[in-house]
Design a protein around this motif. Structure first.
Motif, short mmCIF file in Angstrom:
data_model
loop_
_atom_site.label_atom_id
_atom_site.label_comp_id
_atom_site.label_asym_id
_atom_site.label_seq_id
_atom_site.Cartn_x
_atom_site.Cartn_y
_atom_site.Cartn_z
N ALA A 1 0.85 -1.20 0.00
CA ALA A 1 0.00 0.00 0.00
C ALA A 1 0.89 1.24 0.00
O ALA A 1 1.87 1.32 0.73
CB ALA A 1 -0.91 -0.01 1.21
N GLY A 2 0.52 2.22 -0.80
CA GLY A 2 1.32 3.43 -0.93
C GLY A 2 0.63 4.66 -0.38
O GLY A 2 -0.27 4.59 0.45
N PHE A 3 1.04 5.81 -0.89
CA PHE A 3 0.58 7.11 -0.41
C PHE A 3 -0.94 7.26 -0.50
O PHE A 3 -1.60 7.65 0.46
CB PHE A 3 1.28 8.21 -1.22
N PHE A 4 -1.53 6.97 -1.66
CA PHE A 4 -2.96 7.18 -1.85
C PHE A 4 -3.80 6.19 -1.03
O PHE A 4 -4.87 6.55 -0.54
CB PHE A 4 -3.33 7.12 -3.33
N ALA A 5 -3.31 4.99 -0.86
CA ALA A 5 -4.00 4.04 0.04
C ALA A 5 -3.93 4.55 1.47
O ALA A 5 -4.90 4.42 2.23
CB ALA A 5 -3.36 2.66 -0.06
N GLY A 6 -2.82 5.16 1.84
CA GLY A 6 -2.68 5.75 3.17
C GLY A 6 -3.67 6.87 3.39
O GLY A 6 -4.26 6.99 4.48
N ILE A 7 -3.86 7.71 2.37
CA ILE A 7 -4.86 8.79 2.49
C ILE A 7 -6.24 8.19 2.73
O ILE A 7 -6.98 8.63 3.62
CB ILE A 7 -4.85 9.68 1.24
#
Length: 93
Positions: free
Chosen positions: A29-35
């Motif tokens: 999971a990356g940045f947008f999943a974190g958001i």
């Protein structure tokens, strides 16, 4: 009942052991999943009391990018009442 239905709907893409990022051949999971996970953290917390497949944080993540997105998502979704307002006063007129 409506709140529970909304929580289930919003946490459908929540973090946890059954998420798409937990698959062996999946990218983390990356940045947008974190958001997104930051935005639905409250709903995911409620659902996590009843379902073991839902968590509030995805352990299979990219590190700093995911963490930054998670914090920004929480701030963006839950800090609406913290802004400073000013009121203009009229001087006797």
């Amino acid at each position: 009942l409506t709140l529970l239905a909304l929580a289930l709907l919003l946490s459908a893409c929540a973090a946890g052991p059954g998420s798409r990022w937990a698959a062996p051949d999946a990218s983390p999971a990356g940045f947008f999943a974190g958001i997104w996970h930051g935005m639905v953290v409250v709903f995911a917390l409620i659902v996590s009391f009843f379902a073991d497949q839902v968590a509030i944080y995805e352990p299979h993540n990219t590190g700093f990018g995911y963490d930054l997105g998670f914090v920004l998502g929480m701030l963006g979704a839950y800090s609406g009442g913290t802004h400073v307002t000013t009121k203009k006063r009229r001087n006797g007129g």
